[in-house]
Write a protein that holds these residues in place. Structure first.
Motif, PDB file in Angstrom:
ATOM      1  N   ASP A  88       0.804  -1.215   0.000  1.00  0.00           N
ATOM      2  CA  ASP A  88       0.000   0.000   0.000  1.00  0.00           C
ATOM      3  C   ASP A  88       0.840   1.269   0.000  1.00  0.00           C
ATOM      4  O   ASP A  88       0.284   2.371   0.026  1.00  0.00           O
ATOM      5  CB  ASP A  88      -0.928   0.020   1.227  1.00  0.00           C
ATOM      6  CG  ASP A  88      -2.066  -0.975   1.081  1.00  0.00           C
ATOM      7  OD1 ASP A  88      -2.349  -1.358  -0.072  1.00  0.00           O
ATOM      8  OD2 ASP A  88      -2.652  -1.375   2.099  1.00  0.00           O
ATOM      9  N   ARG A 382      -2.773  -1.817 -10.473  1.00  0.00           N
ATOM     10  CA  ARG A 382      -2.772  -0.862  -9.352  1.00  0.00           C
ATOM     11  C   ARG A 382      -2.735   0.577  -9.853  1.00  0.00           C
ATOM     12  O   ARG A 382      -3.449   1.447  -9.353  1.00  0.00           O
ATOM     13  CB  ARG A 382      -1.573  -1.155  -8.454  1.00  0.00           C
ATOM     14  CG  ARG A 382      -1.407  -0.206  -7.276  1.00  0.00           C
ATOM     15  CD  ARG A 382      -0.057  -0.455  -6.636  1.00  0.00           C
ATOM     16  NE  ARG A 382       0.218   0.544  -5.617  1.00  0.00           N
ATOM     17  CZ  ARG A 382       0.138   0.334  -4.319  1.00  0.00           C
ATOM     18  NH1 ARG A 382      -0.241  -0.837  -3.875  1.00  0.00           N
ATOM     19  NH2 ARG A 382       0.433   1.290  -3.463  1.00  0.00           N
ATOM     20  N   ARG A 386      -5.953   3.222  -9.194  1.00  0.00           N
ATOM     21  CA  ARG A 386      -5.807   4.275  -8.188  1.00  0.00           C
ATOM     22  C   ARG A 386      -5.835   5.688  -8.757  1.00  0.00           C
ATOM     23  O   ARG A 386      -5.892   6.647  -7.999  1.00  0.00           O
ATOM     24  CB  ARG A 386      -4.494   4.083  -7.424  1.00  0.00           C
ATOM     25  CG  ARG A 386      -4.496   2.854  -6.528  1.00  0.00           C
ATOM     26  CD  ARG A 386      -3.448   2.971  -5.459  1.00  0.00           C
ATOM     27  NE  ARG A 386      -3.589   1.939  -4.462  1.00  0.00           N
ATOM     28  CZ  ARG A 386      -2.940   1.927  -3.307  1.00  0.00           C
ATOM     29  NH1 ARG A 386      -2.118   2.917  -3.019  1.00  0.00           N
ATOM     30  NH2 ARG A 386      -3.121   0.946  -2.447  1.00  0.00           N
ATOM     31  N   THR A 387      -5.769   5.819 -10.074  1.00  0.00           N
ATOM     32  CA  THR A 387      -5.720   7.153 -10.644  1.00  0.00           C
ATOM     33  C   THR A 387      -7.124   7.734 -10.801  1.00  0.00           C
ATOM     34  O   THR A 387      -8.114   7.004 -10.886  1.00  0.00           O
ATOM     35  CB  THR A 387      -5.016   7.118 -12.009  1.00  0.00           C
ATOM     36  OG1 THR A 387      -4.913   8.446 -12.533  1.00  0.00           O
ATOM     37  CG2 THR A 387      -5.801   6.267 -12.993  1.00  0.00           C
ATOM     38  N   ARG A 393      -6.060   5.934 -16.682  1.00  0.00           N
ATOM     39  CA  ARG A 393      -6.720   4.659 -16.396  1.00  0.00           C
ATOM     40  C   ARG A 393      -6.823   3.806 -17.659  1.00  0.00           C
ATOM     41  O   ARG A 393      -6.491   2.611 -17.645  1.00  0.00           O
ATOM     42  CB  ARG A 393      -8.104   4.905 -15.827  1.00  0.00           C
ATOM     43  CG  ARG A 393      -8.831   3.614 -15.416  1.00  0.00           C
ATOM     44  CD  ARG A 393     -10.254   3.887 -14.991  1.00  0.00           C
ATOM     45  NE  ARG A 393     -10.338   4.918 -13.977  1.00  0.00           N
ATOM     46  CZ  ARG A 393     -10.891   6.116 -14.156  1.00  0.00           C
ATOM     47  NH1 ARG A 393     -11.433   6.415 -15.340  1.00  0.00           N
ATOM     48  NH2 ARG A 393     -10.923   6.989 -13.195  1.00  0.00           N
ATOM     49  N   ASP A 452       1.069   9.960  -9.605  1.00  0.00           N
ATOM     50  CA  ASP A 452       0.211   9.862  -8.429  1.00  0.00           C
ATOM     51  C   ASP A 452       0.640  10.885  -7.383  1.00  0.00           C
ATOM     52  O   ASP A 452       1.833  11.047  -7.125  1.00  0.00           O
ATOM     53  CB  ASP A 452       0.298   8.444  -7.852  1.00  0.00           C
ATOM     54  CG  ASP A 452      -0.649   8.253  -6.684  1.00  0.00           C
ATOM     55  OD1 ASP A 452      -0.175   8.250  -5.539  1.00  0.00           O
ATOM     56  OD2 ASP A 452      -1.864   8.104  -6.932  1.00  0.00           O
TER      57      ASP A 452
END
Length: 483
Positions: A88, A382, A386-387, A393, A452
Protein backbone atom coordinates in the motif's frame (compact mmCIF):
# COMPACT_ATOMS: atom_id res chain seq x y z
CA UNK A 1 19.99 -11.63 92.26
CA UNK A 2 23.11 -11.21 90.15
CA UNK A 3 23.20 -8.61 87.42
CA UNK A 4 23.89 -11.15 84.65
CA UNK A 5 20.85 -13.16 85.57
CA UNK A 6 18.51 -10.17 85.61
CA UNK A 7 19.76 -8.94 82.23
CA UNK A 8 19.20 -12.39 80.70
CA UNK A 9 15.65 -12.41 81.99
CA UNK A 10 14.87 -8.97 80.58
CA UNK A 11 16.33 -9.64 77.12
CA UNK A 12 13.37 -11.60 75.68
CA UNK A 13 11.04 -8.77 76.61
CA UNK A 14 13.15 -6.36 74.61
CA UNK A 15 13.11 -8.72 71.64
CA UNK A 16 9.36 -9.01 71.82
CA UNK A 17 9.03 -5.26 72.05
CA UNK A 18 11.26 -4.74 69.03
CA UNK A 19 9.16 -7.17 66.98
CA UNK A 20 5.88 -5.45 67.82
CA UNK A 21 4.31 -3.55 64.91
CA UNK A 22 4.93 0.16 64.94
CA UNK A 23 1.80 2.24 64.28
CA UNK A 24 2.05 4.31 61.09
CA UNK A 25 0.55 7.73 60.91
CA UNK A 26 -1.38 8.70 57.78
CA UNK A 27 0.48 11.02 55.47
CA UNK A 28 -0.62 14.61 55.55
CA UNK A 29 -2.34 15.75 52.36
CA UNK A 30 -0.17 17.80 50.02
CA UNK A 31 -1.75 20.99 48.71
CA UNK A 32 -2.38 21.10 44.99
CA UNK A 33 0.29 22.79 42.94
CA UNK A 34 3.09 22.13 45.43
CA UNK A 35 5.85 20.01 43.85
CA UNK A 36 6.79 16.85 45.67
CA UNK A 37 10.41 16.28 46.69
CA UNK A 38 12.17 13.43 44.94
CA UNK A 39 11.47 10.01 46.41
CA UNK A 40 8.17 11.01 48.04
CA UNK A 41 6.07 8.67 45.91
CA UNK A 42 8.39 5.74 46.61
CA UNK A 43 8.41 6.42 50.37
CA UNK A 44 4.63 6.74 50.32
CA UNK A 45 4.25 3.30 48.74
CA UNK A 46 6.66 1.81 51.25
CA UNK A 47 4.85 3.51 54.12
CA UNK A 48 1.45 2.23 53.12
CA UNK A 49 2.89 -1.22 52.56
CA UNK A 50 1.69 -1.46 48.93
CA UNK A 51 3.40 -4.13 46.91
CA UNK A 52 3.25 -5.29 43.35
CA UNK A 53 0.92 -8.21 42.77
CA UNK A 54 2.71 -11.52 42.83
CA UNK A 55 3.22 -13.27 39.52
CA UNK A 56 0.99 -16.28 39.01
CA UNK A 57 2.46 -19.70 39.51
CA UNK A 58 4.03 -21.25 36.51
CA UNK A 59 4.86 -17.88 34.88
CA UNK A 60 8.59 -18.41 34.94
CA UNK A 61 10.79 -19.25 32.00
CA UNK A 62 10.71 -22.91 32.81
CA UNK A 63 6.95 -23.05 32.31
CA UNK A 64 7.02 -20.95 29.15
CA UNK A 65 5.00 -18.09 30.63
CA UNK A 66 7.60 -15.35 30.30
CA UNK A 67 5.67 -13.79 27.39
CA UNK A 68 2.06 -14.24 26.33
CA UNK A 69 1.58 -16.83 23.69
CA UNK A 70 0.40 -15.69 20.26
CA UNK A 71 -2.68 -17.36 18.93
CA UNK A 72 -2.34 -19.82 16.13
CA UNK A 73 -1.87 -18.06 12.84
CA UNK A 74 -0.67 -14.88 14.56
CA UNK A 75 2.70 -14.90 12.84
CA UNK A 76 1.14 -15.58 9.47
CA UNK A 77 -1.38 -12.82 10.03
CA UNK A 78 1.39 -10.44 11.10
CA UNK A 79 3.44 -11.23 8.01
CA UNK A 80 0.35 -10.72 5.85
CA UNK A 81 -0.30 -7.33 7.45
CA UNK A 82 3.31 -6.27 6.89
CA UNK A 83 3.14 -7.34 3.26
CA UNK A 84 -0.17 -5.53 2.80
CA UNK A 85 1.26 -2.33 4.28
CA UNK A 86 4.29 -2.63 2.01
CA UNK A 87 2.05 -3.03 -1.06
CA UNK A 88 0.00 0.00 0.00
CA UNK A 89 2.98 2.36 -0.03
CA UNK A 90 2.83 5.14 -2.63
CA UNK A 91 5.96 4.08 -4.53
CA UNK A 92 5.24 0.36 -4.65
CA UNK A 93 3.85 0.35 -8.21
CA UNK A 94 6.69 2.58 -9.40
CA UNK A 95 9.44 0.28 -8.12
CA UNK A 96 7.64 -2.95 -9.08
CA UNK A 97 7.14 -1.83 -12.70
CA UNK A 98 10.70 -0.58 -13.00
CA UNK A 99 12.31 -3.57 -11.29
CA UNK A 100 10.28 -6.34 -12.90
CA UNK A 101 10.59 -4.93 -16.43
CA UNK A 102 14.36 -4.51 -16.12
CA UNK A 103 14.79 -8.01 -14.69
CA UNK A 104 12.72 -9.54 -17.50
CA UNK A 105 14.74 -7.64 -20.11
CA UNK A 106 18.13 -8.60 -18.65
CA UNK A 107 17.16 -12.25 -18.22
CA UNK A 108 15.79 -12.18 -21.77
CA UNK A 109 19.14 -10.96 -23.10
CA UNK A 110 20.90 -13.82 -21.34
CA UNK A 111 18.48 -16.39 -22.73
CA UNK A 112 18.56 -14.90 -26.25
CA UNK A 113 22.34 -15.30 -26.26
CA UNK A 114 22.12 -18.87 -25.00
CA UNK A 115 19.27 -19.94 -27.29
CA UNK A 116 20.53 -18.29 -30.50
CA UNK A 117 24.18 -19.35 -30.58
CA UNK A 118 23.61 -22.53 -32.57
CA UNK A 119 21.14 -20.80 -34.89
CA UNK A 120 23.68 -18.04 -35.64
CA UNK A 121 26.46 -20.54 -36.35
CA UNK A 122 24.10 -22.51 -38.57
CA UNK A 123 23.62 -19.49 -40.87
CA UNK A 124 27.39 -18.77 -40.90
CA UNK A 125 27.19 -15.83 -38.49
CA UNK A 126 29.09 -15.17 -35.26
CA UNK A 127 27.65 -16.76 -32.13
CA UNK A 128 26.77 -13.28 -30.80
CA UNK A 129 24.92 -12.21 -33.96
CA UNK A 130 21.37 -12.29 -32.59
CA UNK A 131 22.49 -11.20 -29.13
CA UNK A 132 24.20 -8.10 -30.55
CA UNK A 133 21.07 -7.03 -32.41
CA UNK A 134 18.90 -7.64 -29.36
CA UNK A 135 21.32 -5.74 -27.12
CA UNK A 136 21.25 -2.76 -29.49
CA UNK A 137 17.45 -2.85 -29.48
CA UNK A 138 17.48 -3.00 -25.67
CA UNK A 139 19.72 0.07 -25.48
CA UNK A 140 17.45 2.02 -27.84
CA UNK A 141 14.40 0.74 -25.97
CA UNK A 142 15.93 1.83 -22.66
CA UNK A 143 16.37 5.33 -24.08
CA UNK A 144 12.75 5.32 -25.25
CA UNK A 145 11.62 4.12 -21.83
CA UNK A 146 13.56 6.92 -20.12
CA UNK A 147 12.04 9.49 -22.48
CA UNK A 148 8.56 8.11 -21.83
CA UNK A 149 9.03 8.32 -18.05
CA UNK A 150 9.96 12.00 -18.31
CA UNK A 151 7.17 13.02 -20.66
CA UNK A 152 4.09 14.62 -19.10
CA UNK A 153 0.68 13.10 -19.65
CA UNK A 154 -0.39 15.96 -21.93
CA UNK A 155 2.47 15.20 -24.32
CA UNK A 156 1.52 11.51 -24.42
CA UNK A 157 -2.01 12.50 -25.38
CA UNK A 158 -0.71 14.88 -28.04
CA UNK A 159 1.34 12.07 -29.63
CA UNK A 160 -1.64 9.71 -29.90
CA UNK A 161 -3.08 10.89 -33.23
CA UNK A 162 0.25 11.36 -35.08
CA UNK A 163 1.43 7.91 -33.92
CA UNK A 164 -1.78 6.28 -35.17
CA UNK A 165 -1.55 7.93 -38.58
CA UNK A 166 2.13 7.03 -39.04
CA UNK A 167 1.48 3.44 -37.98
CA UNK A 168 -1.44 3.04 -40.41
CA UNK A 169 0.70 4.48 -43.23
CA UNK A 170 3.52 2.02 -42.50
CA UNK A 171 1.08 -0.91 -42.31
CA UNK A 172 -0.33 0.06 -45.71
CA UNK A 173 3.23 0.35 -47.04
CA UNK A 174 3.90 -3.24 -45.99
CA UNK A 175 1.31 -4.50 -48.49
CA UNK A 176 2.95 -2.70 -51.42
CA UNK A 177 4.86 -5.20 -53.60
CA UNK A 178 8.59 -4.62 -53.57
CA UNK A 179 8.52 -2.73 -50.27
CA UNK A 180 7.04 -5.19 -47.81
CA UNK A 181 8.83 -8.39 -46.83
CA UNK A 182 7.49 -11.84 -46.08
CA UNK A 183 8.96 -13.70 -43.09
CA UNK A 184 7.73 -17.21 -42.23
CA UNK A 185 4.75 -16.75 -44.52
CA UNK A 186 3.59 -13.42 -43.02
CA UNK A 187 3.73 -10.24 -45.11
CA UNK A 188 4.20 -7.76 -42.27
CA UNK A 189 7.80 -6.52 -42.43
CA UNK A 190 9.63 -3.52 -43.88
CA UNK A 191 13.26 -3.80 -44.92
CA UNK A 192 15.40 -1.00 -43.45
CA UNK A 193 18.75 -1.96 -44.93
CA UNK A 194 21.49 -4.25 -43.72
CA UNK A 195 20.35 -6.76 -41.10
CA UNK A 196 17.55 -4.53 -39.83
CA UNK A 197 13.83 -4.99 -40.42
CA UNK A 198 10.73 -3.35 -38.96
CA UNK A 199 7.32 -4.80 -38.13
CA UNK A 200 4.83 -1.88 -38.05
CA UNK A 201 2.03 -3.98 -36.57
CA UNK A 202 3.92 -4.11 -33.25
CA UNK A 203 3.72 -0.31 -33.06
CA UNK A 204 0.02 -0.56 -33.95
CA UNK A 205 -0.65 -1.99 -30.47
CA UNK A 206 0.85 1.06 -28.78
CA UNK A 207 -0.86 3.43 -31.21
CA UNK A 208 -4.29 1.88 -30.56
CA UNK A 209 -3.80 2.14 -26.79
CA UNK A 210 -2.78 5.81 -26.79
CA UNK A 211 -5.36 6.89 -29.34
CA UNK A 212 -8.16 4.84 -27.78
CA UNK A 213 -7.34 6.08 -24.27
CA UNK A 214 -7.37 9.71 -25.43
CA UNK A 215 -10.64 9.21 -27.34
CA UNK A 216 -12.44 7.55 -24.42
CA UNK A 217 -11.10 10.12 -21.95
CA UNK A 218 -12.45 13.00 -24.05
CA UNK A 219 -15.84 11.36 -24.35
CA UNK A 220 -15.94 10.62 -20.64
CA UNK A 221 -15.26 14.29 -19.88
CA UNK A 222 -18.26 15.16 -22.05
CA UNK A 223 -20.35 12.36 -20.47
CA UNK A 224 -20.96 10.65 -23.79
CA UNK A 225 -19.94 7.10 -22.84
CA UNK A 226 -23.44 6.35 -21.58
CA UNK A 227 -24.52 6.07 -25.24
CA UNK A 228 -23.42 2.93 -27.05
CA UNK A 229 -22.84 4.83 -30.30
CA UNK A 230 -20.16 7.03 -28.74
CA UNK A 231 -18.60 4.07 -26.98
CA UNK A 232 -18.17 2.04 -30.17
CA UNK A 233 -17.64 4.75 -32.80
CA UNK A 234 -14.96 5.45 -33.94
CA UNK A 235 -12.98 3.13 -31.61
CA UNK A 236 -14.21 -0.19 -33.01
CA UNK A 237 -14.08 0.80 -36.73
CA UNK A 238 -10.49 2.08 -36.41
CA UNK A 239 -9.50 -1.10 -34.56
CA UNK A 240 -11.07 -3.18 -37.34
CA UNK A 241 -9.05 -1.22 -39.92
CA UNK A 242 -5.86 -2.12 -38.07
CA UNK A 243 -7.00 -5.73 -37.78
CA UNK A 244 -7.76 -5.87 -41.51
CA UNK A 245 -4.30 -4.58 -42.42
CA UNK A 246 -2.70 -7.12 -40.10
CA UNK A 247 -4.76 -10.01 -41.45
CA UNK A 248 -3.84 -9.05 -45.02
CA UNK A 249 -0.32 -10.06 -44.05
CA UNK A 250 -1.54 -13.28 -42.44
CA UNK A 251 -0.41 -12.49 -38.89
CA UNK A 252 -3.29 -13.79 -36.79
CA UNK A 253 -1.26 -13.81 -33.55
CA UNK A 254 -0.82 -10.03 -33.59
CA UNK A 255 -4.50 -9.67 -34.53
CA UNK A 256 -5.49 -11.64 -31.41
CA UNK A 257 -3.40 -9.31 -29.20
CA UNK A 258 -4.95 -6.25 -30.84
CA UNK A 259 -8.42 -7.69 -30.24
CA UNK A 260 -7.57 -8.26 -26.58
CA UNK A 261 -6.50 -4.60 -26.29
CA UNK A 262 -9.79 -3.48 -27.85
CA UNK A 263 -11.82 -5.56 -25.37
CA UNK A 264 -9.71 -4.24 -22.50
CA UNK A 265 -10.46 -0.65 -23.45
CA UNK A 266 -14.18 -1.37 -23.80
CA UNK A 267 -14.26 -3.10 -20.42
CA UNK A 268 -12.48 -0.19 -18.74
CA UNK A 269 -14.92 2.22 -20.36
CA UNK A 270 -17.79 0.37 -18.69
CA UNK A 271 -19.37 -1.25 -21.74
CA UNK A 272 -22.68 -2.96 -20.92
CA UNK A 273 -22.67 -6.73 -20.79
CA UNK A 274 -24.89 -7.12 -23.84
CA UNK A 275 -22.77 -4.74 -25.90
CA UNK A 276 -19.57 -6.41 -24.75
CA UNK A 277 -20.95 -9.87 -25.51
CA UNK A 278 -22.11 -8.73 -28.96
CA UNK A 279 -18.68 -7.45 -29.97
CA UNK A 280 -17.05 -10.56 -28.53
CA UNK A 281 -19.42 -12.85 -30.43
CA UNK A 282 -18.79 -10.99 -33.69
CA UNK A 283 -15.02 -11.30 -33.21
CA UNK A 284 -15.36 -15.01 -32.38
CA UNK A 285 -17.30 -15.66 -35.59
CA UNK A 286 -14.65 -13.90 -37.68
CA UNK A 287 -11.87 -15.83 -35.92
CA UNK A 288 -13.67 -19.12 -36.55
CA UNK A 289 -13.99 -18.38 -40.27
CA UNK A 290 -10.34 -17.35 -40.54
CA UNK A 291 -9.18 -20.53 -38.81
CA UNK A 292 -11.54 -22.81 -40.73
CA UNK A 293 -10.44 -21.51 -44.10
CA UNK A 294 -6.69 -21.95 -43.44
CA UNK A 295 -5.04 -25.37 -43.33
CA UNK A 296 -2.03 -23.96 -41.49
CA UNK A 297 -4.19 -22.53 -38.69
CA UNK A 298 -6.21 -25.75 -38.45
CA UNK A 299 -3.01 -27.75 -38.04
CA UNK A 300 -1.87 -25.44 -35.25
CA UNK A 301 -5.19 -25.88 -33.52
CA UNK A 302 -4.82 -29.67 -33.78
CA UNK A 303 -1.40 -29.54 -32.06
CA UNK A 304 -2.81 -28.48 -28.71
CA UNK A 305 -1.81 -30.90 -25.95
CA UNK A 306 0.29 -33.25 -28.11
CA UNK A 307 3.20 -35.05 -26.46
CA UNK A 308 4.93 -36.39 -29.57
CA UNK A 309 5.00 -35.45 -33.27
CA UNK A 310 2.99 -37.44 -35.76
CA UNK A 311 4.77 -39.73 -38.28
CA UNK A 312 4.51 -37.12 -41.04
CA UNK A 313 6.34 -34.51 -38.99
CA UNK A 314 3.34 -32.49 -37.87
CA UNK A 315 3.30 -30.79 -34.46
CA UNK A 316 7.09 -31.00 -34.39
CA UNK A 317 7.57 -27.63 -32.70
CA UNK A 318 4.87 -28.20 -30.08
CA UNK A 319 6.17 -31.65 -29.14
CA UNK A 320 9.82 -30.58 -28.84
CA UNK A 321 8.79 -27.60 -26.74
CA UNK A 322 7.28 -30.08 -24.26
CA UNK A 323 10.47 -32.18 -24.46
CA UNK A 324 12.58 -29.14 -23.55
CA UNK A 325 10.44 -28.29 -20.55
CA UNK A 326 10.32 -31.90 -19.36
CA UNK A 327 14.10 -32.39 -19.54
CA UNK A 328 14.81 -29.29 -17.44
CA UNK A 329 13.79 -30.75 -14.10
CA UNK A 330 13.80 -28.59 -11.00
CA UNK A 331 16.87 -26.44 -11.71
CA UNK A 332 17.66 -27.15 -15.36
CA UNK A 333 20.71 -28.44 -17.15
CA UNK A 334 22.58 -25.12 -16.90
CA UNK A 335 23.01 -22.08 -19.12
CA UNK A 336 24.11 -23.07 -22.61
CA UNK A 337 23.52 -26.78 -22.01
CA UNK A 338 20.25 -27.07 -23.92
CA UNK A 339 19.91 -29.99 -26.32
CA UNK A 340 16.75 -28.88 -28.15
CA UNK A 341 18.35 -25.72 -29.51
CA UNK A 342 20.72 -27.86 -31.63
CA UNK A 343 18.27 -27.89 -34.51
CA UNK A 344 15.51 -29.92 -32.87
CA UNK A 345 13.27 -27.04 -31.73
CA UNK A 346 12.34 -24.43 -34.37
CA UNK A 347 12.54 -20.76 -33.36
CA UNK A 348 14.27 -21.39 -30.01
CA UNK A 349 15.16 -17.71 -29.49
CA UNK A 350 11.80 -16.16 -30.46
CA UNK A 351 8.45 -17.87 -29.98
CA UNK A 352 9.77 -20.83 -27.94
CA UNK A 353 12.42 -19.14 -25.81
CA UNK A 354 10.36 -20.03 -22.73
CA UNK A 355 10.94 -23.73 -23.53
CA UNK A 356 14.71 -23.21 -23.66
CA UNK A 357 14.46 -21.32 -20.38
CA UNK A 358 12.74 -24.30 -18.81
CA UNK A 359 15.36 -26.69 -20.16
CA UNK A 360 18.38 -24.68 -18.99
CA UNK A 361 17.01 -23.08 -15.79
CA UNK A 362 14.40 -25.67 -14.87
CA UNK A 363 11.16 -25.14 -13.04
CA UNK A 364 12.78 -22.53 -10.81
CA UNK A 365 13.65 -20.36 -13.82
CA UNK A 366 10.24 -20.62 -15.45
CA UNK A 367 8.44 -19.84 -12.19
CA UNK A 368 10.69 -16.80 -11.73
CA UNK A 369 9.70 -15.51 -15.18
CA UNK A 370 6.03 -16.09 -14.38
CA UNK A 371 6.38 -14.28 -11.04
CA UNK A 372 7.98 -11.25 -12.75
CA UNK A 373 5.16 -11.02 -15.29
CA UNK A 374 2.58 -11.42 -12.52
CA UNK A 375 4.20 -8.59 -10.54
CA UNK A 376 4.27 -6.37 -13.64
CA UNK A 377 0.60 -7.08 -14.34
CA UNK A 378 -0.42 -6.43 -10.73
CA UNK A 379 1.44 -3.11 -10.66
CA UNK A 380 -0.25 -2.05 -13.91
CA UNK A 381 -3.68 -2.85 -12.48
CA UNK A 382 -2.77 -0.86 -9.35
CA UNK A 383 -1.82 2.19 -11.43
CA UNK A 384 -5.03 1.96 -13.46
CA UNK A 385 -7.19 1.48 -10.38
CA UNK A 386 -5.81 4.28 -8.19
CA UNK A 387 -5.72 7.15 -10.64
CA UNK A 388 -8.44 9.75 -11.11
CA UNK A 389 -7.32 10.72 -14.63
CA UNK A 390 -9.41 8.79 -17.19
CA UNK A 391 -6.64 8.86 -19.81
CA UNK A 392 -4.17 7.33 -17.36
CA UNK A 393 -6.72 4.66 -16.40
CA UNK A 394 -7.43 3.63 -20.00
CA UNK A 395 -3.78 3.77 -21.12
CA UNK A 396 -2.41 1.87 -18.10
CA UNK A 397 -5.19 -0.73 -18.41
CA UNK A 398 -4.53 -1.11 -22.13
CA UNK A 399 -0.78 -1.62 -21.67
CA UNK A 400 -1.39 -4.13 -18.87
CA UNK A 401 -3.86 -6.02 -21.06
CA UNK A 402 -1.39 -6.04 -23.94
CA UNK A 403 1.61 -7.40 -21.99
CA UNK A 404 -0.41 -9.86 -19.92
CA UNK A 405 -2.43 -11.27 -22.83
CA UNK A 406 0.65 -11.67 -25.02
CA UNK A 407 2.58 -13.41 -22.23
CA UNK A 408 -0.34 -15.77 -21.56
CA UNK A 409 -0.72 -16.65 -25.26
CA UNK A 410 3.00 -17.29 -25.73
CA UNK A 411 3.48 -19.35 -22.56
CA UNK A 412 0.20 -21.20 -23.12
CA UNK A 413 1.36 -22.23 -26.60
CA UNK A 414 4.70 -23.49 -25.25
CA UNK A 415 2.88 -25.51 -22.57
CA UNK A 416 0.51 -26.98 -25.15
CA UNK A 417 -2.54 -25.35 -23.60
CA UNK A 418 -3.19 -22.94 -26.50
CA UNK A 419 -2.56 -23.01 -30.26
CA UNK A 420 0.80 -21.70 -31.45
CA UNK A 421 0.06 -18.09 -32.39
CA UNK A 422 3.58 -16.99 -33.32
CA UNK A 423 3.77 -14.06 -30.88
CA UNK A 424 6.96 -13.34 -28.89
CA UNK A 425 7.21 -13.24 -25.12
CA UNK A 426 7.17 -9.50 -24.21
CA UNK A 427 10.54 -8.03 -23.18
CA UNK A 428 12.03 -11.54 -23.27
CA UNK A 429 12.05 -13.00 -26.78
CA UNK A 430 14.31 -11.94 -29.60
CA UNK A 431 12.96 -9.16 -31.81
CA UNK A 432 13.69 -5.45 -31.82
CA UNK A 433 10.38 -4.50 -33.42
CA UNK A 434 8.56 -6.05 -30.48
CA UNK A 435 10.98 -4.80 -27.82
CA UNK A 436 10.97 -1.10 -28.71
CA UNK A 437 7.22 -0.33 -28.38
CA UNK A 438 6.96 -2.59 -25.33
CA UNK A 439 9.72 -0.73 -23.47
CA UNK A 440 8.12 2.58 -24.40
CA UNK A 441 4.83 1.27 -23.01
CA UNK A 442 6.59 0.28 -19.76
CA UNK A 443 8.01 3.79 -19.53
CA UNK A 444 4.47 5.05 -20.03
CA UNK A 445 3.30 3.11 -16.97
CA UNK A 446 6.28 4.33 -14.93
CA UNK A 447 5.34 7.90 -15.82
CA UNK A 448 1.76 7.25 -14.74
CA UNK A 449 2.96 5.77 -11.45
CA UNK A 450 5.05 8.90 -10.83
CA UNK A 451 2.05 11.14 -11.50
CA UNK A 452 0.21 9.86 -8.43
CA UNK A 453 0.11 12.69 -5.81
CA UNK A 454 1.32 10.45 -2.99
CA UNK A 455 4.14 9.11 -5.18
CA UNK A 456 5.13 12.67 -6.13
CA UNK A 457 5.37 13.64 -2.47
CA UNK A 458 7.41 10.52 -1.63
CA UNK A 459 9.81 11.13 -4.51
CA UNK A 460 10.20 14.79 -3.53
CA UNK A 461 11.19 13.81 0.00
CA UNK A 462 13.75 11.32 -1.32
CA UNK A 463 15.60 13.92 -3.38
CA UNK A 464 19.04 14.64 -1.88
CA UNK A 465 18.56 18.40 -1.51
CA UNK A 466 15.09 18.16 0.01
CA UNK A 467 16.13 15.40 2.38
CA UNK A 468 19.17 17.38 3.59
CA UNK A 469 17.02 20.42 4.32
CA UNK A 470 14.45 18.37 6.24
CA UNK A 471 17.22 16.73 8.28
CA UNK A 472 18.64 20.14 9.15
CA UNK A 473 15.24 21.27 10.34
CA UNK A 474 14.72 18.21 12.48
CA UNK A 475 18.13 18.06 14.20
CA UNK A 476 18.41 20.75 16.89
CA UNK A 477 21.74 22.37 17.59
CA UNK A 478 23.20 21.18 20.87
CA UNK A 479 25.59 23.12 23.10
CA UNK A 480 29.23 22.15 23.02
CA UNK A 481 30.18 19.38 25.42
CA UNK A 482 26.66 17.89 25.60
CA UNK A 483 26.33 14.27 24.70
Amino acid sequence: MPADESSARRRPDRVRASRAPVPRLPAAPVPAGVPLPPGTALRGRLATGSRRPAAPRGSGRGSGGGSPRRPRGGRVRGAYEQARRAWDRPLTAYYVILGSSLLITVLGLVMVYSASMIKALDISKPATYFFGKQFLAAVIGGALMLIATRMPVKLHRALAYPMLMVTVFLMVLVQVPGIGMSVNGNQNWLYLGGPFQLQPSEFGKLALILWGADLLARKQDKRLLTQWKHMLVPLVPVAFVLLGLIMLGGDMGTAIILTAILFGLLWLAGAPTRLFAGVLGFAAVIAFLLIKTSANRMSRLACMGVSEPDPEGGCWQAAHGIYALASGGWFGSGLGASVEKWGQLPEPHTDFIFAITGEELGLAGTLSVLALFAALGYAGIRVAGRTEDPFVRYAAGGVTTWITAQAVINIGAVLGLLPIAGVPLPLFSYGGSALLPTMFAVGLMIAFAREDPAAKAALAVRRPGVRWKTMRRRVKKRPSGER
